[in-house]
Design an enzyme around this catalytic site. Structure first.
Site, mmCIF file in Angstrom:
data_model
loop_
_atom_site.group_PDB
_atom_site.id
_atom_site.type_symbol
_atom_site.label_atom_id
_atom_site.label_comp_id
_atom_site.label_asym_id
_atom_site.label_seq_id
_atom_site.Cartn_x
_atom_site.Cartn_y
_atom_site.Cartn_z
ATOM 1 N N ARG B 57 0.812 -1.349 -0.001
ATOM 2 C CA ARG B 57 -0.035 0.098 0.147
ATOM 3 C C ARG B 57 0.875 1.315 -0.153
ATOM 4 O O ARG B 57 0.653 2.157 -0.861
ATOM 5 C CB ARG B 57 -0.725 0.083 1.243
ATOM 6 C CG ARG B 57 -1.918 1.065 1.303
ATOM 7 C CD ARG B 57 -2.784 0.599 2.476
ATOM 8 N NE ARG B 57 -3.394 -0.622 2.558
ATOM 9 C CZ ARG B 57 -4.298 -1.111 2.171
ATOM 10 N NH1 ARG B 57 -5.200 -0.363 1.520
ATOM 11 N NH2 ARG B 57 -4.770 -2.521 2.238
ATOM 12 N N THR B 58 1.791 1.278 0.854
ATOM 13 C CA THR B 58 2.599 2.637 0.807
ATOM 14 C C THR B 58 3.517 2.409 -0.256
ATOM 15 O O THR B 58 3.738 3.779 -0.704
ATOM 16 C CB THR B 58 3.347 2.658 2.416
ATOM 17 O OG1 THR B 58 2.644 2.358 3.508
ATOM 18 C CG2 THR B 58 4.204 3.818 2.505
ATOM 19 N N LYS B 86 25.094 -7.996 2.557
ATOM 20 C CA LYS B 86 26.161 -8.702 3.632
ATOM 21 C C LYS B 86 27.434 -8.126 3.664
ATOM 22 O O LYS B 86 28.074 -7.939 2.820
ATOM 23 C CB LYS B 86 26.043 -10.317 3.611
ATOM 24 C CG LYS B 86 25.955 -11.054 4.614
ATOM 25 C CD LYS B 86 25.558 -12.486 4.375
ATOM 26 C CE LYS B 86 26.360 -12.994 3.158
ATOM 27 N NZ LYS B 86 25.691 -14.539 2.623
ATOM 28 N N ARG B 107 11.615 2.561 4.216
ATOM 29 C CA ARG B 107 10.702 1.723 5.200
ATOM 30 C C ARG B 107 11.340 0.614 5.802
ATOM 31 O O ARG B 107 11.864 -0.379 4.966
ATOM 32 C CB ARG B 107 9.138 1.321 4.318
ATOM 33 C CG ARG B 107 8.356 0.756 5.311
ATOM 34 C CD ARG B 107 7.200 0.470 4.491
ATOM 35 N NE ARG B 107 5.972 -0.302 5.315
ATOM 36 C CZ ARG B 107 4.844 0.421 6.049
ATOM 37 N NH1 ARG B 107 4.834 1.861 5.905
ATOM 38 N NH2 ARG B 107 4.281 -0.484 6.788
ATOM 39 N N HIS B 140 5.538 6.929 11.218
ATOM 40 C CA HIS B 140 5.053 6.758 10.129
ATOM 41 C C HIS B 140 4.581 8.275 9.648
ATOM 42 O O HIS B 140 3.327 8.229 9.315
ATOM 43 C CB HIS B 140 3.961 5.744 9.807
ATOM 44 C CG HIS B 140 3.797 5.230 8.591
ATOM 45 N ND1 HIS B 140 4.185 5.952 7.526
ATOM 46 C CD2 HIS B 140 2.742 4.444 8.172
ATOM 47 C CE1 HIS B 140 3.631 5.143 6.250
ATOM 48 N NE2 HIS B 140 2.659 4.415 6.780
#
Lengths: 328, 328, 328
Positions: B57-58, B86, B107, B140
């Site tokens: 969604r975001t 890594k 995010r 957020h």
């Protein structure tokens, strides 16, 4: 130039031209109008990034290089993608990509795949250029180009790469970047190479033979300290632990093959330190702000030389060269 | 405004400006010419969506917000991406992104990472703005902005957010959206907050202290029915079951903290129901077509406030404001 | 035309119009100016490629078709995406996509999902068109369209599809491409179909009944050799081993249902061989360079008919038709 599969296609003229084009392109890119000009060069071209060996760094660099020129991109970045093509030959997959796009940029864990893709184009109506973005252990030509460009830029005021002493340190045996760089450095007169590696990680004989054939002078050593004061550039690489067969990397005393504050103070003022990144402990972050540490600059050079390379391949380089008077 | 990491940078003036810019932008976007104007604002800018915590969604909201302004996007959406890097520090990864793009939207499942990325830019030549699109449980901010904008828009004819009674219901303890929204609502005079939660899921003391400090009036209750007739808005949230340690969510009688046809009939005609989505059983689809159910509108508001926010950060907001007379 | 869910919406007029539009579009695309014209048609539209059933071929074709028209794309290509929407209904997910984009192109392993998505739009303010790019075993309408277009193009000089003998061979029982193609071929007068399949893999009764109802003449056989000299086209398909319940595909003697050098020499000079790809052993690469092997051309036709289809749906087809005099 149609395909870029190995460094072999680059002679000195082509290298000089490409470095010059890169510098022109990034100068044009300094203004918003210049950036818009670049993006209007290839808006109707489409590229495919076929990365079955994931590499976020190379992916981002290539994808953004495309975007700078307005090229639209589609991507396959899933290492499991082979299963999607289950039952389909590699050749059939490449033909499919060629049906949809104008440029294939590919990176595979296996050697030779980019070359096979390029060969295939010879039989096709639509001959789509292929750029090798790393194929197994054999080649990663665009990395070698950005390394040359970084050296060239930093030696601009001191007469260029010719005549310089360039050290390479780390896992010389298995690092494809140093191997490809050696091949390109043959085109520069009177360079002197120094290979600094722990026993067992020395440069392979095939590269040494290739240097011998072209009368490039080199030395091999495991003592960094002996060369620190004299090198004009040192190209540091990480241990390629992913190729270890019995944990051999862990047995190396990395402190002897690393650069930090203690080492950098012995280097020339105008020397430069390169690294293909990602880095391990072989370069200490404490030297990041030293002007001799050019590895972040080198990464950004990678973006711009890829822009120039794609512009060449998709035949937009003349337009860039003609436009420079307008923007510079 | 360079970075958007927490809601703290937004005072009332900035919130009002941003809401106004959002409304102007979406009005311009109503015509094809307006949409073309918007897309010509930032065609030479490049953003990176770095989503190590997947959120379709975001992601879609941010990606399409970029596209509306012509910004090109590259993405990392693979939760396993850490393995690609890594041996590389988070700081080195962020520096790499900053070498290629003009905006980082990130995010992460861990708290604090967006802030670390933004801090890092202070040391760099190329200072690339960072937008926090959710970092662990802490913040957020763009969700809080779209919530404010949705309230503001719906209260436009009734004098704005000031003086309204706004309930929040559900998992107030662990839901970061309600926490961030409380922080922003402090900037609106005379709002009265009502926190409706099952025992054990009440709003945390740090937020209550913050409201106390600013003399924001609030009540706490576990009885939705007492407040239904008086609220101007109710912000419903789902149980954050992913943070359960012993299945505590399952022990809540959710029917007491849900809105369906039976509840909505007790609400004011002009009240509104918000939800950050995705929803669980706490909002029954039977009320979706009721004009008070504004959560789908809220989702679309999220797209547009992100367009406005990106325009601000990449310095295109003045052009939008100047252009409004031409398109409206 | 709003949604493209099944082949049922296509009557003969629509098929002819779409084929004509496709040919016009690709002619325009032959020049750089024409390509730029196409890309300026829909630069402010945004599409979402929602592929929970991975298909690199269809994905690339759709994504590049969007890019040719300037449409920006966002994608979900992760088969695990359902877990991201855990607890959210399919309907809520589709509503979310509809909040952000102007076109949804979807491919799902389950049947019926594209139809559900399209139905949902009836209730919404923002009615976003849905293109079915394959939903389970039921339909794959854009594949059928490209097959029709490929036949139409190859029969251009011999009077079109009407009156031709078209064979279909392989896993007719479970291949959705041949099923959809049969449905479209009903719209062409006097075509004669031949179904060549191993026992147990014959065309299903529902399709035969549908052909009977429209008085389409057909024969069924397991002997390819009997028909090779008379067919105008043969549509070869692979065994759908992924639908095997007890390894039944492996028990078929595929050599009897394959085309190679030995078979092609019995075919008419102007006959054509199609295949939806990917291919298995049923088409030998040795015939790839024979002009009758049109499956690679067919793949590229798929790109262009999707361009035409998207142009229709997003209402740019009139502009393409008006522009043809300028570019041709």
């Amino acid at each position: 130039m149609l395909h870029v599969i190995t460094t072999d296609i680059f002679d000195r003229t082509l290298l000089d031209d490409l470095c010059r084009l890169t510098t022109i392109t990034r100068r044009i890119a300094r203004t918003p109008d210049g950036l818009r000009f670049l993006q209007q060069l290839l808006p109707v071209r489409r590229a495919m990034l076929y990365f079955t060996q994931p590499s976020t760094r190379t992916y981002l660099s290539m994808n953004n290089a495309c975007h700078i020129l307005g090229v639209r991109t589609s991507e396959i970045r899933n290492p499991d993608v082979s299963s999607e093509f289950k039952g389909e030959t590699f050749e059939d997959s490449i033909r499919t990509f060629a049906a949809y796009v104008d440029l294939i940029i590919m990176r595979t864990p296996q050697p030779g795949y980019a070359a096979r893709a390029a060969d295939l184009m010879g039989d096709m109506n639509r001959r789509v250029p292929v750029i090798n973005a790393g194929s197994g252990k054999d080649q990663h030509p665009t990395q070698a180009l950005l390394d040359i460009y970084t050296l060239e830029r930093n030696f601009q005021k001191t007469g260029g790469i010719e005549g310089k002493t360039i050290a390479m340190m780390g896992d010389l045996k298995r690092g494809r970047t140093v191997r490809s760089l050696c091949r390109l450095l043959r085109h520069y007169k009177d360079t002197r190479l120094v290979f600094i590696a722990a026993p067992g990680f020395e440069m392979e004989p095939d590269i040494l033979a290739c240097l011998d054939a072209d009368k490039v002078s080199y030395e091999q050593s495991d003592r960094l300290e002996d060369f620190l004061p004299s090198v004009d550039a040192i190209y540091v690489t990480r241990m390629q632990t992913e190729h270890d067969t019995s944990g051999e990397s862990a047995r190396v005393d990395l402190s002897k093959y690393s650069i930090g504050a203690a080492q950098i103070e012995h280097m020339k003022k105008e020397a430069v330190i390169l690294h293909p990144l990602p880095r391990g402990p072989e370069i200490h972050p404490e030297i990041d702000s030293d002007p001799r540490a050019v590895y972040w600059q080198q990464e950004r050079n990678g973006l711009w030389i890829r822009v120039a390379l794609i512009a060449c391949i998709l035949e937009a380089s003349d337009q860039i060269i003609s436009a420079q008077s307008k923007f510079l």
